[in-house]
Scaffold this active site. Sequence first.
Site, mmCIF file in Angstrom:
data_model
loop_
_atom_site.group_PDB
_atom_site.id
_atom_site.type_symbol
_atom_site.label_atom_id
_atom_site.label_comp_id
_atom_site.label_asym_id
_atom_site.label_seq_id
_atom_site.Cartn_x
_atom_site.Cartn_y
_atom_site.Cartn_z
ATOM 1 N N ASN A 140 0.801 -1.240 0.000
ATOM 2 C CA ASN A 140 0.000 0.000 0.000
ATOM 3 C C ASN A 140 0.823 1.274 0.000
ATOM 4 O O ASN A 140 0.574 2.186 -0.779
ATOM 5 C CB ASN A 140 -0.894 0.016 1.244
ATOM 6 N N ASP B 284 0.332 -9.479 3.549
ATOM 7 C CA ASP B 284 -0.918 -9.086 4.206
ATOM 8 C C ASP B 284 -2.137 -9.169 3.275
ATOM 9 O O ASP B 284 -3.276 -9.136 3.732
ATOM 10 C CB ASP B 284 -0.810 -7.650 4.740
ATOM 11 N N ARG C 273 7.804 -14.275 6.265
ATOM 12 C CA ARG C 273 8.106 -13.449 5.094
ATOM 13 C C ARG C 273 9.301 -13.965 4.297
ATOM 14 O O ARG C 273 9.619 -13.421 3.240
ATOM 15 C CB ARG C 273 8.421 -12.019 5.561
HETATM 16 O O1 F6P Z 1 4.910 -6.665 4.980
HETATM 17 C C1 F6P Z 1 3.895 -6.161 5.835
HETATM 18 C C2 F6P Z 1 4.232 -6.563 7.216
HETATM 19 O O2 F6P Z 1 4.408 -7.926 7.130
HETATM 20 C C3 F6P Z 1 3.207 -6.261 8.308
HETATM 21 O O3 F6P Z 1 2.209 -7.208 8.494
HETATM 22 C C4 F6P Z 1 4.095 -6.144 9.510
HETATM 23 O O4 F6P Z 1 3.509 -5.431 10.529
HETATM 24 C C5 F6P Z 1 5.274 -5.429 8.953
HETATM 25 O O5 F6P Z 1 5.409 -5.916 7.650
HETATM 26 C C6 F6P Z 1 6.520 -5.546 9.773
HETATM 27 O O6 F6P Z 1 7.671 -5.401 9.002
HETATM 28 P P1 F6P Z 1 8.935 -4.502 9.338
HETATM 29 O O7 F6P Z 1 9.379 -4.849 10.693
HETATM 30 O O8 F6P Z 1 9.906 -4.884 8.270
HETATM 31 O O9 F6P Z 1 8.521 -3.073 9.233
#
Ligand code: F6P
Length: 356
Positions: free
Chosen positions: A115, A139, A281
């Site tokens: 987004n 997400d 991830r």
């Molecule tokens: O990619 C989105 C996401 O997975 C969210 O659900 C999560 O809160 C966030 O990334 C956390 O990622 P970072 O610690 O890299 O900001």
Amino acid sequence: MNTKGMKIGILTSGGDCPGLNAAIRSVGKTAILKYGMRVYGISSGFQGLINKDVVELDDKKLSGILTLGGTILGTSREKPFKNKGVLKEELSKPEIIKKNYELLNLDCIVCIGGNGTQKTAYKLSQIGLNVIGIPKTIDNDVWGTDLSFGFDSAVSIATEALDRLHTTANSHRRIMVMEVMGHHAGWLALYAGIAGGGDVILIPEIEYREENIIKYLEKRASSGKPYSIVVVAEGIQIKEKLRGESEEGRVKTSACSTIAQMIEKQTGLETRETILGYVQRGGTPSATDRILATRFGAFAAELIAKKKFGRLAALKGTDVIAIDLKETAGRIKTVPPNDPMIKEAKLIDTCFGDET
Ligand code: F6P
């Protein structure tokens, strides 16, 4: 269509996810092999545009990366319009990006991201850059596309984790609370929760009541079920007084801890917590994500060839279509509380905490 010699940049921005390299490969191969364009990899998202950190990608550099997790380009959460900050030569970050885009002689930038990335891409299009967006995120909350790549892999990882929790929960007769990512949208918790046989699924879009969860878990225990599995999205709405605070009194505890402690205290049943974290991830993309990323990438390169800029590649049913970035910018696709999946899960007695 004269596309030979066109120069395009590709960047990956925001949290990484499986399938990014598959998308880079697909944009690059289509652009180079089909349209004779020159392709540049931009390092670390929008940071690379600010620092003019780019490297030319050829067919060889794009080989062998389809199955690779992460992103060969690197990523960052740089939001040039948020912290405009006057940097070099008293230019703001968006101005520096525009200047570098012109210096690099780029005809378009492909922005692969969620987004936030698509919002920035739209804003860059407003200041005169040609951009195309490709949606990625575990997400699955990019507005305007049925699916973003990365999601399917994350669902599989979270489901496998839940499968593993079932056996240990059963052995010890415990309640297991597992937290998955998802700040605003509960898609991952919902899909993994259903696929992994979660008894309770808590998502940000549905307000839960503690007493409903407790009643449900106690009923399961008294009917002879030896254990229960609770799936929690990290962004569930928790009444502030419930979230514990660390010793420093600043950092709030996780949704997982809050729910696990509440359950153990109120039911007396032994409860354990698992926060899946960044495992969900990482690693190689699923077949579905490889296919989706490849389709989006090829489609994005075609849009560039047709000079249809300012669009997001999106999945509608089984078709990849183009929607205006303006439509998606600043919007989030959350789980509708009346989603058929929720209705069906409730039919098999899954608890969402909103009813008894
Ligand atoms: O990619 C989105 C996401 O997975 C969210 O659900 C999560 O809160 C966030 O990334 C956390 O990622 P970072 O610690 O890299 O900001």
